[in-house]
Design a protein around this motif. Structure first.
Motif, PDB file in Angstrom:
ATOM      1  N   GLU A 493       0.976  -1.249   0.095  1.00  0.00           N
ATOM      2  CA  GLU A 493      -0.149   0.214  -0.067  1.00  0.00           C
ATOM      3  C   GLU A 493       0.873   1.400   0.041  1.00  0.00           C
ATOM      4  N   THR A 549      -2.088   5.785  -6.223  1.00  0.00           N
ATOM      5  CA  THR A 549      -2.415   5.056  -4.787  1.00  0.00           C
ATOM      6  C   THR A 549      -2.644   3.608  -4.906  1.00  0.00           C
ATOM      7  N   ARG A 551      -3.643  -0.124  -3.814  1.00  0.00           N
ATOM      8  CA  ARG A 551      -4.431  -0.931  -2.775  1.00  0.00           C
ATOM      9  C   ARG A 551      -4.767  -2.207  -3.661  1.00  0.00           C
ATOM     10  N   ASN A 552      -4.321  -3.422  -2.992  1.00  0.00           N
ATOM     11  CA  ASN A 552      -4.858  -4.709  -3.534  1.00  0.00           C
ATOM     12  C   ASN A 552      -4.351  -4.859  -5.002  1.00  0.00           C
TER      13      ASN A 552
END
Length: 633
Positions: A493, A549, A551-552
């Protein structure tokens, strides 16, 4: 007492009639038998017998029942096919043969082909069985010898187990003392987090229990390699610990499984140890020493040469001395170190500042104190002038100038976490990278994690891009990486953004190669085919930047401004003008990273442009689908 009981029974068997005998209490040095009831019935040349009662011993009490299918009562009595069980313990003991010899002053009992099986304990319970042969001698004292053929068990939670354990157990019991010797010859035992293999070389276990003081002594030795002995009180609290020997033999025998569960299964340790300590209340007194220890990790995560540790305590004063000749963390060499700590009623403190050479830099820890929670220590540290050229060469990075420094007012060091409250600064490429709020979890364990915030200030892009073969870009780079989290040293992240600000007073130019590589993440190669554009080696730009950004494994992309439905990665200026515009907002991170690294490593990925007018060219890069569209503006 057993002899008298047998004589009483033998005196009655001549009648050939069924017999019953009740005894209120039988007292022996080790236990009392209460409410004994015996019933016997004749069957051809033998008797069938059932006996039941209650046994009271220092460890507790239990009801029991004994049955013998073929009993021959003589001076040497024999029983074939017998069973002993207790509802209290859910255990059943069955044997093929039982012999009781009362002809001597000492009564001798022999059992053969015995199986003990059942379930004991709760939450979790343990189910298993043991097969053995044994001999018991009863007199003013008792002595037994048990030949264990196979001991196997397993707990419901799987954390305690044994398989094919075999060996010889000898027990001596007097009115005040119980002594046992156990010499295993094979098998293995798991008592999480410890695992024991009883393969050669042979281990020797000695146990002594004082019935009056209720003190327990346990000793373990492996030939001449090592020995450990411990004394426990009536609450099974450790009172004293003694030991010495070869550290490699000790860790290999008892700690290998534990180290594997902590991610250090490939660790090897050599050296010597010595322990002479007593434990009183919350503290301990004595000395613990490790000498000439070398530590090696096959995964090359760490190594230590010439480690020596001495810990001593007397009264409320405690001192710890740790030194090594050399060490390494991954590929980073660490020089000699000598740490001296003291603890008393004033707390924990450094006797002298700790200095650790790292390449040509110096890590200094000026103070140490216990953390408020008591699970670690707080340190004040600094790192002086670690050369970036040397660090880059050691770690296999591209050559870069500058130095790494750090001023850390507080760092928490605990068994599983290292948390830095301060700023780590890297002066590189004529700018600065600052790392704050850094925290390491399980840095040398399973699935290490790191979190931090990073600020990038005024990096010289011309120097930076020149070192990585990306193509030349001039300008000054600012940016940040917030809420960075790495798992197993891979990004999991973050929120990142880098840009060349529009208000800086510096040249802003980008070469053809850098334009090509910046757009190459689209995955489709093109070439500069427009004749007028092909004659230019570089292009001026107004602003440049990229944000992600994560995420995942999905990167949400942004740039330095909006253009129609896309975002500027590069906004050009002057003539000819080149803009690079991205339209994909959601990009697969591993694929994006792979393409960026390919552009850096090869430096020869081409992106072509088509323009009907020479004034301005737009490169529209689709970063996820692998499509690059080029049009005239």
């Amino acid at each position: 007492m057993l002899k008298l009981l047998l004589l009483t029974l033998m005196s009655q068997v001549g009648t050939g009639a069924p017999l019953e005998l009740s005894v209120a209490r039988i007292t022996t040095p080790s236990a009392d038998i209460q409410d004994l009831h015996i019933a016997m019935s004749p069957n051809d040349d033998h008797w069938q017998m059932t006996a039941r009662g209650r046994v009271e011993a220092p460890g507790g009490s239990a009801d029991w029942e004994f049955r013998c299918d073929q009993l021959h009562l003589r001076s040497i009595s024999r029983c074939r096919h017998w069973q002993l069980k207790s509802p209290w313990s859910n255990l059943v003991v069955e044997g093929r043969a039982l012999l009781i010899d009362t002809t001597q002053a000492i009564t001798r009992v022999e059992v053969s082909e015995v199986t003990l099986s059942g379930e004991v304990g709760t939450a979790p319970s343990i189910v298993g069985a043991v097969r053995f042969n044994g001999q018991l001698e009863l007199g003013s004292s008792s002595r037994s010898q048990i030949d264990i053929v196979d001991l196997s068990f397993d707990s419901a939670d799987g954390l305690t187990a044994a398989a094919a354990v075999a060996g010889l157990l000898t027990v001596q019991l007097t009115e005040s003392q119980l002594d046992a010797k156990w010499q295993p010859t094979g098998g293995e035992v798991l008592a999480h987090p410890l695992y024991f293999s009883f393969a050669p070389p042979l281990l020797h276990f000695d146990v002594g229990y004082d019935l009056d003081s209720q003190r327990l002594n346990v000793a373990v030795a492996q030939d001449q390699d090592f020995s450990v002995s411990a004394e426990l009180n009536d609450q099974l609290d450790l009172v004293a610990l003694l030991g010495s020997g070869d550290l490699a033999a000790l860790t290999g025998r008892f700690l290998e499984y534990f180290l594997s569960t902590e991610g250090w299964g490939d660790l090897s340790v050599t050296g010597r140890y010595q322990v002479d300590a007593s434990l009183l209340g919350e503290g301990w007194h004595g000395r613990v020493e490790l000498a000439d220890v070398d530590v090696r990790d096959e995964q090359q995560r760490a190594k230590i040469d010439g480690l020596n540790v001495v810990a001593e305590r007397s009264g409320v004063s405690e001192e710890l001395a740790v030194s090594w000749a050399a060490a390494a963390v991954h590929d980073l060499p660490v020089g000699p170190m000598a740490l001296q700590l003291a603890r008393d009623d004033q707390g924990l403190r450094l006797l002298d500042p700790l200095q650790i050479p790292i390449l040509d830099g110096l890590l200094t820890i000026s103070s140490l104190s216990e953390s408020p929670s008591g699970d670690g220590v707080l340190a004040e540290a600094s790192l002086d002038a670690l050369s970036m050229p040397q660090l880059a060469e050691t770690l296999g990075w591209p050559t870069m100038a500058g130095e790494l420094t750090a001023d850390i007012p507080s760092v928490l060091i605990s068994p599983s976490v290292i948390a830095i409250d301060g700023q780590l600064t890297i002066d590189v490429f004529d700018g600065r990278i600052a790392v704050e709020r850094m925290q390491l979890e399980r840095p040398f364990g399973v699935l290490p994690a790191m979190s931090a915030d990073v600020t990038i200030s005024q990096l010289d892009l011309e120097r930076l891009t020149g070192k990585f073969g990306f193509g030349q870009i001039s300008g000054r780079l600012d940016g940040f990486v917030r809420n960075l989290r790495l798992l197993d040293w891979e990004p999991a992240e973050f929120d990142a953004f880098i840009e060349v600000p529009v208000d800086g007073r510096f040249d802003r130019e980008i070469s053809q190669q850098a334009v090509e590589n910046l757009a190459s993440v689209s995955g489709t190669p093109y070439e500069f085919t427009q004749p007028l554009l092909a004659i230019f080696d570089s292009f001026k730009y107004r602003r440049l930047g990229l944000g992600c950004t994560l995420r995942n494994d999905v990167c949400s992309m942004r740039g330095v401004g909006q253009r129609d439905n896309g975002y500027f990665l590069l906004e050009g200026r002057g003539l000819p003008r080149i803009d690079i515009v991205g339209y994909s907002r959601q990009v697969n991170w591993p694929e994006l990273l792979k393409r960026i690294m390919a552009a850096i490593e090869t430096g020869d990925v081409r992106v072509g442009m088509r323009a009907s007018l020479p004034g301005s060219v737009v490169i529209s890069a689709d970063l996820s689908a692998g499509m690059t569209e080029v049009g005239a503006d």
